[in-house]
Design an enzyme around this catalytic site. Structure first.
Site, PDB file in Angstrom:
ATOM      1  N   ARG A   1      -5.738   1.380   8.405  1.00 58.88           N
ATOM      2  CA  ARG A   1      -6.256   2.391   9.003  1.00 58.88           C
ATOM      3  C   ARG A   1      -5.927   2.454  10.402  1.00 58.88           C
ATOM      4  NH1 ARG A   1     -11.981   1.364   9.147  1.00 58.88           N
ATOM      5  NH2 ARG A   1     -11.456  -0.818   8.218  1.00 58.88           N
TER       6      ARG A   1
ATOM      7  N   TYR B   1       0.870  -1.192  -0.014  1.00 60.43           N
ATOM      8  CA  TYR B   1      -0.049   0.111   0.074  1.00 60.43           C
ATOM      9  C   TYR B   1       0.852   1.068  -0.153  1.00 60.43           C
ATOM     10  CZ  TYR B   1      -3.624  -3.045   1.463  1.00 60.43           C
ATOM     11  OH  TYR B   1      -4.692  -4.007   1.769  1.00 60.43           O
TER      12      TYR B   1
END
Length: 249
Positions: free
Chosen positions: A182, A74
């Protein structure tokens, strides 16, 4: 002739999911563009996130389990100074940095990032699809209910600071399955003492597949022959080709 339900296509589509669509909605649009009968994706991206969605069609769905277990990459944008209940920009603020906060020092951030390399413990977010008593956690969260969640071991293989400007930073993360970026952003903000949340998230890799080989949804829909975007079963990386039945003597 193709049936009204679509063609029986076999192969893998590397889709660059756009912002604002759920993974399932992106899959269904790609499926319609391909006129495919059977398709599934191998790992959900939040609607605000973009990037690589590995879609398996027909016989390629046999590799779905392997892809769910694969490492992922990511690029994440962290915003400092505010933690949200969802861990990202779509949530409501739950804590703010102390008065007078004007950003973090790069040296402090780099030191904190080192704490997250290797095997770490993460508490899954309430806004997640993990289930309790048959109901996803996000349904409890939407009712204002917070449940205890046991921490889970995940592995951060690599974490690199790509850019920095005191109030925001962009990091690249290579991690094991089950890692919540997150939650990683939230935990980094807590260690810095100022709070943080995800401003943007882009998935760059899933196992052997990279975003550089992916096609955008609009580009797929505009192709004269969208099926040309599929990776054939015999062209899949070693170890991913579905087994073919052997003929008995």
């Amino acid at each position: 002739m193709a049936s009204r339900r679509g063609q029986m296509l076999d192969g893998v589509l590397l889709l660059d999911k756009p912002e604002g669509l759920s993974s399932n909605h992106a899959l269904q649009r790609a499926k319609r563009a391909l006129d495919a009968r059977k398709a599934g994706h191998t790992g959900t991206l939040d609607p605000f996130a973009t990037g690589l969605l590995v879609c398996c069609l027909g016989k390629a769905t046999k590799i779905s389990g392997h892809m769910l277990d694969a490492d992922k990459g990511y690029v994440a944008t962290l915003r400092f100074g505010e933690e949200t209940d969802s861990g990202d920009l779509t949530g409501n603020p739950v804590s703010l940095a102390p008065a007078g906060f004007d950003g973090v020092d790069q040296a402090d951030l780099e030191r904190v990032l080192l704490n997250f390399k290797g095997e770490i413990q993460q508490i899954p977010p309430m806004y997640s699809a993990l289930k309790r008593d048959g109901k996803p956690l996000y349904e409890y969260a939407r009712q204002g209910i917070e449940l205890d969640r046991p921490p889970r071991a995940v592995t951060i293989h690599d974490i690199e600071l790509l850019s920095f400007d005191r109030l925001e930073a962009v990091i690249a993360v290579q991690c094991s399955k089950g890692t919540y970026i997150r939650t990683l952003a939230q935990d980094i903000g807590r260690q810095l003492g100022c709070g943080a949340h995800l401003k943007a998230l882009r998935r760059t890799s899933v196992g052997p597949f990279g975003l550089d080989k992916a096609v955008g949804l609009e580009a797929l829909q505009a192709m004269p022959d969208p099926k040309a975007a599929l990776i054939a079963l015999d062209a899949l990386p070693a170890g991913l080709k579905p087994a073919t039945p052997t003929q008995k003597d």
